[in-house]
Design an enzyme around this catalytic site. Structure first.
Site, short mmCIF file in Angstrom:
data_model
loop_
_atom_site.label_atom_id
_atom_site.label_comp_id
_atom_site.label_asym_id
_atom_site.label_seq_id
_atom_site.Cartn_x
_atom_site.Cartn_y
_atom_site.Cartn_z
N ILE A 90 -58.70 -32.82 54.68
CA ILE A 90 -58.48 -34.12 54.04
C ILE A 90 -59.80 -34.88 53.83
CG2 ILE A 90 -58.15 -35.59 56.09
CD1 ILE A 90 -55.52 -36.55 54.74
N ASN B 244 -63.82 -25.76 66.82
CA ASN B 244 -64.19 -26.63 67.93
C ASN B 244 -63.19 -26.47 69.08
OD1 ASN B 244 -66.43 -27.98 66.73
ND2 ASN B 244 -65.00 -29.09 65.42
N GLU C 157 -60.92 -32.80 67.29
CA GLU C 157 -60.07 -33.98 67.06
C GLU C 157 -58.59 -33.63 67.06
OE1 GLU C 157 -61.53 -35.76 63.48
OE2 GLU C 157 -63.21 -36.71 64.51
N VAL C 158 -58.25 -32.48 66.51
CA VAL C 158 -56.83 -32.13 66.40
C VAL C 158 -56.55 -30.98 67.37
CG1 VAL C 158 -54.99 -31.34 64.87
CG2 VAL C 158 -56.81 -32.82 63.97
N HIS D 166 -57.75 -24.44 65.00
CA HIS D 166 -58.01 -24.32 63.56
C HIS D 166 -59.43 -23.82 63.35
CE1 HIS D 166 -58.85 -28.45 64.87
NE2 HIS D 166 -59.85 -28.47 64.00
N HIS E 232 -62.42 -23.92 60.53
CA HIS E 232 -62.92 -24.51 59.30
C HIS E 232 -63.62 -23.41 58.49
CE1 HIS E 232 -62.90 -28.84 60.81
NE2 HIS E 232 -62.82 -28.17 61.95
P1 AMP Z 1 -61.81 -30.87 64.41
O1 AMP Z 1 -62.82 -31.94 64.66
O2 AMP Z 1 -62.38 -29.49 64.45
O3 AMP Z 1 -60.58 -31.03 65.28
O4 AMP Z 1 -61.38 -31.04 62.89
C1 AMP Z 1 -60.21 -31.69 62.47
C2 AMP Z 1 -60.25 -31.69 60.97
O5 AMP Z 1 -58.95 -31.97 60.50
C3 AMP Z 1 -61.18 -32.75 60.36
O6 AMP Z 1 -62.12 -32.09 59.51
C4 AMP Z 1 -60.23 -33.65 59.56
O7 AMP Z 1 -60.80 -34.10 58.36
C5 AMP Z 1 -59.05 -32.73 59.32
N1 AMP Z 1 -57.77 -33.39 59.12
C6 AMP Z 1 -57.22 -34.36 59.89
N2 AMP Z 1 -56.00 -34.69 59.42
C7 AMP Z 1 -55.77 -33.89 58.34
C8 AMP Z 1 -54.69 -33.74 57.43
N3 AMP Z 1 -53.58 -34.49 57.52
N4 AMP Z 1 -54.80 -32.83 56.44
C9 AMP Z 1 -55.92 -32.08 56.33
N5 AMP Z 1 -56.96 -32.16 57.17
C10 AMP Z 1 -56.90 -33.06 58.16
#
Ligand code: AMP
Length: 118
Positions: free
Chosen positions: A34, A91, A99-100, A104, A106
Site C-alpha cells: 500500500i 522482517n 509492523e504486520v 511476508h 517484500h
Molecule cells: P513490515 O514492516 O515488514 O511488517 O512491512 C509491512 C508492510 O505492509 C509495509 O510495507 C506496509 O506498507 C504494508 N501494508 C500495510 N497495510 C497494508 C495493506 N492494507 N495493503 C498492502 N500493504 C500494506
C-alpha cells in the site's frame, strides 16, 4: 509469539478488506504494498497463520515452504524483474521494525535499489 488473527494480512486473507492482488495459489497470496518503496513493491504472504519468518521456517510443512518459495519466485518473474533484478526482504521482530505480524516477503525492484541497508 501467539498468532494474532486480527492482523491486517489475516483480514486480507479472509477477504474482509481488499488488496491489489497479483497472484494467488494454495500456498501464497501476493499483492501490491500500500506504501510502495520502489516502482515494483509486492508482498507475498503464506496462507497459514505464521507470525514471521522465524515462525514459518520452524513450523511450516515442507509443502508449505516449497509452495511459498516457488510462489515468491513466480511473482517476481511475472512482475518482469528477473533480468533487471530485485530484492527480497523479510522482517522478524523488534529490531527489524516488523509492523504486520503475519509472515511476508517484500519483493522490491524496478530501479537500482542501492546498498542493502542504506
Ligand atoms: P513490515 O514492516 O515488514 O511488517 O512491512 C509491512 C508492510 O505492509 C509495509 O510495507 C506496509 O506498507 C504494508 N501494508 C500495510 N497495510 C497494508 C495493506 N492494507 N495493503 C498492502 N500493504 C500494506
Amino acid at each position: 509469539m501467539i498468532y494474532d488473527r486480527s492482523n491486517i494480512f489475516a483480514r486480507i486473507l479472509r477477504g474482509e478488506i481488499p488488496c491489489k492482488k497479483v497472484y494467488e495459489d494454495p500456498y501464497a497470496l501476493a499483492f501490491h504494498d500500500i506504501n510502495p518503496q520502489a516502482p515494483t513493491h509486492i508482498l507475498v504472504i503464506p496462507k497459514g497463520p505464521f507470525c514471521s519468518f522465524a515462525d514459518f521456517s520452524a513450523q511450516a510443512t515442507e509443502q508449505e515452504i516449497t509452495g511459498f518459495i516457488r510462489a515468491v519466485g513466480l511473482v517476481a518473474r511475472q512482475a518482469g524483474l528477473d533480468d533487471s533484478g530485485y530484492r527480497l526482504l523479510a522482517n522478524h521482530g523488534p529490531d527489524s521494525h516488523q509492523e504486520v505480524p503475519h509472515f511476508h516477503v517484500h519483493i522490491a525492484g524496478g530501479r537500482p535499489l542501492g546498498k542493502m541497508l542504506a
